[in-house]
Design an enzyme around this catalytic site. Structure first.
Site, PDB file in Angstrom:
ATOM      1  N   ASP A  34       0.858  -1.178   0.000  1.00 24.16           N
ATOM      2  CA  ASP A  34       0.000   0.000   0.000  1.00 24.16           C
ATOM      3  C   ASP A  34       0.903   1.240   0.000  1.00 24.16           C
ATOM      4  O   ASP A  34       2.088   1.169   0.374  1.00 24.16           O
ATOM      5  CB  ASP A  34      -0.893  -0.035   1.246  1.00 24.16           C
ATOM      6  CG  ASP A  34      -1.671   1.245   1.438  1.00 24.16           C
ATOM      7  OD1 ASP A  34      -2.388   1.642   0.507  1.00 24.16           O
ATOM      8  OD2 ASP A  34      -1.551   1.854   2.520  1.00 24.16           O
TER       9      ASP A  34
ATOM     10  N   LYS B 280      -8.405  -5.396  -2.849  1.00 23.57           N
ATOM     11  CA  LYS B 280      -6.975  -5.593  -3.100  1.00 23.57           C
ATOM     12  C   LYS B 280      -6.584  -7.063  -3.060  1.00 23.57           C
ATOM     13  O   LYS B 280      -5.657  -7.489  -3.756  1.00 23.57           O
ATOM     14  CB  LYS B 280      -6.152  -4.783  -2.102  1.00 23.57           C
ATOM     15  CG  LYS B 280      -6.216  -3.275  -2.314  1.00 23.57           C
ATOM     16  CD  LYS B 280      -5.267  -2.545  -1.378  1.00 23.57           C
ATOM     17  CE  LYS B 280      -5.295  -1.045  -1.623  1.00 23.57           C
ATOM     18  NZ  LYS B 280      -4.332  -0.305  -0.767  1.00 23.57           N
TER      19      LYS B 280
ATOM     20  N   GLY C 188      -5.453   2.585  -4.237  1.00 21.02           N
ATOM     21  CA  GLY C 188      -6.730   3.015  -4.788  1.00 21.02           C
ATOM     22  C   GLY C 188      -6.566   3.970  -5.958  1.00 21.02           C
ATOM     23  O   GLY C 188      -7.515   4.232  -6.691  1.00 21.02           O
TER      24      GLY C 188
ATOM     25  N   ASP D 191      -2.246  -0.522   6.035  1.00 16.99           N
ATOM     26  CA  ASP D 191      -2.571   0.181   7.281  1.00 16.99           C
ATOM     27  C   ASP D 191      -4.034   0.581   7.416  1.00 16.99           C
ATOM     28  O   ASP D 191      -4.442   1.086   8.459  1.00 16.99           O
ATOM     29  CB  ASP D 191      -1.724   1.454   7.402  1.00 16.99           C
ATOM     30  CG  ASP D 191      -2.186   2.548   6.443  1.00 16.99           C
ATOM     31  OD1 ASP D 191      -2.245   2.286   5.219  1.00 16.99           O
ATOM     32  OD2 ASP D 191      -2.510   3.646   6.916  1.00 16.99           O
TER      33      ASP D 191
ATOM     34  N   ASP E 246      -0.141   5.230   0.869  1.00 16.95           N
ATOM     35  CA  ASP E 246      -0.345   6.176   1.970  1.00 16.95           C
ATOM     36  C   ASP E 246      -0.431   5.454   3.309  1.00 16.95           C
ATOM     37  O   ASP E 246      -1.210   4.515   3.482  1.00 16.95           O
ATOM     38  CB  ASP E 246      -1.614   6.994   1.734  1.00 16.95           C
ATOM     39  CG  ASP E 246      -1.496   7.889   0.519  1.00 16.95           C
ATOM     40  OD1 ASP E 246      -0.684   8.815   0.558  1.00 16.95           O
ATOM     41  OD2 ASP E 246      -2.209   7.642  -0.472  1.00 16.95           O
TER      42      ASP E 246
END
Length: 270
Positions: free
Chosen positions: A8, A197, A43, A220, A10
């Site tokens: 991921d 995901k 995303g 996260d 951010d």
């Protein structure tokens, strides 16, 4: 043996300043030299992560990214599509009607644009402020789209308190018809019901002949849960909420403490 690492962005790979630390870069470089595939899983659209793809030099013929929260799997160098799940025009109309009932703004994304339909009076979308997409914004009414138009996702983006109040009013049946998740305090995303995901990584692994137990995933937030559930090694960041940590097999350091590098050192080189 780890053959693929899904990251991921951010709150995970990116530090609080939205940068990739030197320690994370070095660990990723070592992993790649050892033959491990590094896959950014986000995303955002591919164009929206180009700077990070370039920075990490993920531009070989067999380098991939998973974008739109798993709805699109592409080759980084050519943008060739490996897997894609989209919303149709009728679904977007239904979601727009819902947004009007909830009195919140809505945007739609495809591979080229972020669309701005008419917003509720006094409630502009905050999606531009996130700078989460490098796609151009285009004003276009819902009724002006052709019925065959395909959309990669829909987003509701507004102040967290307003958004949370609206989410609480979404009818339960929508959650069975769509993949719906909150990816940031002010951002709620809606996609094809098979999109997450985890399914995106599964599609890529099937393409590459890699099994789930050969995958490490780091995340996260709520939209990372599906990939953490899929991966043989699931890593929650130290800055993740407790409910994310509880679903992971390992909790690494925070994104401000080179948590991705720590996870790579622990599971690839230990």
């Amino acid at each position: 043996m780890i053959k693929l690492i899904a990251l991921d962005l951010d709150g995970t790979l990116l530090n609080p300043d939205k940068k990739i630390s030197d320690a994370n870069k070095q660990a990723i470089h070592r992993a790649r030299e050892a033959g491990v595939k590094i896959v950014l899983c986000t995303g955002r659209p591919l164009m929206g992560i180009k700077a990070y793809v370039d920075e990490l030099d993920l531009l070989q013929a067999e380098d991939y990214s998973i974008t739109y929260n798993g709805g699109l799997v592409q080759k980084n160098k050519t943008s060739e599509i490996i897997s894609q799940k989209v919303l149709n025009y009728g679904q977007v109309v239904e979601l727009y009607d819902l947004s009007k009932e909830l009195n919140i703004p809505m945007n739609m994304l495809d591979l080229e644009f972020v669309y701005e339909p008419e917003y509720p009076e006094g409630r502009e979308s905050l999606y531009k402020s996130l700078q989460s997409s490098s796609l151009p914004f285009v004003e276009k009414k819902i009724e002006d789209f052709q019925e065959q138009h395909a959309f990669n996702k829909v987003v509701f983006c507004i102040a967290p308190a307003v958004l949370d109040e609206a989410i609480a009013k979404i009818p339960a049946d929508f959650y069975s018809k769509y993949s719906m998740m909150k990816s940031r305090p002010l951002l709620f995303e809606v996609m094809h019901p098979e999109v997450d995901k985890g399914n995106g990584i599964a599609a890529l692994c099937d393409h590459l002949g890699i099994t789930a137990d050969e995958v490490m995933a780091c995340g996260d937030e709520e939209n990372d849960l599906a990939m953490l559930d899929f991966a043989g090694v699931s890593v929650a960041m130290g800055n993740a909420p407790d409910k994310i940590k509880e679903r992971a097999s390992f909790v690494t350091k925070t994104n401000g403490e080179d948590g991705v590098a720590h996870a790579i050192e622990t599971f690839v080189f230990a």
